[in-house]
Design an enzyme around this catalytic site. Sequence first.
Site, PDB file in Angstrom:
ATOM      1  N   HIS A 118       0.234  -7.624  -3.271  1.00 26.41           N
ATOM      2  CA  HIS A 118       0.627  -6.306  -2.747  1.00 26.41           C
ATOM      3  C   HIS A 118       1.956  -6.334  -1.993  1.00 26.41           C
ATOM      4  CE1 HIS A 118      -3.104  -4.572  -4.006  1.00 26.41           C
ATOM      5  NE2 HIS A 118      -3.846  -5.296  -3.183  1.00 26.41           N
ATOM      6  N   ASP A 160      -6.937  -9.091 -10.713  1.00 23.70           N
ATOM      7  CA  ASP A 160      -7.504  -8.616  -9.451  1.00 23.70           C
ATOM      8  C   ASP A 160      -7.876  -7.133  -9.610  1.00 23.70           C
ATOM      9  OD1 ASP A 160      -7.352  -9.414  -6.234  1.00 23.70           O
ATOM     10  OD2 ASP A 160      -7.080  -7.266  -6.608  1.00 23.70           O
ATOM     11  N   HIS A 162      -7.419  -4.772  -7.724  1.00 25.11           N
ATOM     12  CA  HIS A 162      -6.401  -3.864  -7.186  1.00 25.11           C
ATOM     13  C   HIS A 162      -5.091  -4.041  -7.949  1.00 25.11           C
ATOM     14  CE1 HIS A 162      -9.257  -4.659  -3.825  1.00 25.11           C
ATOM     15  NE2 HIS A 162      -9.162  -3.336  -3.706  1.00 25.11           N
ATOM     16  N   ASP A 240     -12.359  -9.632  -7.161  1.00 31.19           N
ATOM     17  CA  ASP A 240     -12.966  -8.458  -6.538  1.00 31.19           C
ATOM     18  C   ASP A 240     -13.355  -7.373  -7.543  1.00 31.19           C
ATOM     19  OD1 ASP A 240     -10.276  -8.106  -6.970  1.00 31.19           O
ATOM     20  OD2 ASP A 240      -9.764  -7.612  -4.900  1.00 31.19           O
TER      21      ASP A 240
HETATM   22 ZN   LIG Z   1      -7.879  -7.112  -4.799  1.00 34.60          ZN
END
Ligand SMILES: [Zn+2]
Length: 298
Positions: A118, A160, A162, A240
């Site tokens: 991120h 991931d 996200h 995740d």
């Molecule tokens: Zn994540």
Amino acid sequence: MLILHDPRCADYGSSLRPEQPARVLRSVAHLRSAHPDWTWREPGEASAAEDLLLLAHTPAHVKRLLEPRDFDADTPYFPEIAAHARRSVAAAIEAARHALASADREPVFSLMRPPGHHATATQAMGFCYLNQIAIAALAAQRNFTATAAPVRKVAVWDFDAHHGNGTEAILMGQSQVLFASVHQYPGYPGTGTQDHGPHIRNWPVAPHTPRVDHMASLRASLDAVVSFAPDLILVSAGFDAYARDPITSMTLETEDFATLGRWLRETRRPAAALLEGGYHRDLPLLIDAFLGAWNKSA
Ligand SMILES: [Zn+2]
């Protein structure tokens, strides 16, 4: 299998946050006992030289990490966080180097925190401070190792749950780099809804999508990676998307992560994987499923 790990990566943070030291402590304990034959190595901090950080980040951002002020609600300042983030970068760079230098394509995994995907050029966010996968991708193209063949094309495969918004933003417009991400949308950070040209590819997956459909998107994303014919594949390995992860709403099971590992092995290309997210207490088993299948001799 080579695991790059520095025990100091568990020296910051809090058990009250999802991204906590126990994630790596428990994973280390499990992997060491389940796979006594795997090799462990501590990355050398010198691998994360300042000029490599600046491939992906502004000088102002690198300086900002030293200032004791929180970055956002998810991403607090911790004492020595700049050093911790640099050690994650060092591990990523050494992982990439190993992938390129290993004649027999030995799998290599960076088991470190903080995660990185991120972090943008100018901003720490979402538990991430420096973007180690973007740095490693750009460093690899600059022939950072004399022992490996020259690297022209690098692909980042991000599974991931996200969206790797930071990696996308840093790699967008870079030549000979492919970014392919599969992630929950709607979900944090809210980006990754569309492709940006042929080399920034996104597969948004709705919350609660059946795992077979999520896996089909993952297969399509890896097919895009393989079609790009990269000299190196770097994997943002977040766990995740697991059905029971506390901060997402995805449906993957342990064996699905084994499938991702098998697919990665079947690409028969130099590859290195870096730990990103994964917040359920089963994280050690998910990592084990992925690495075990990747490492299996064909
Ligand atoms: Zn994540």
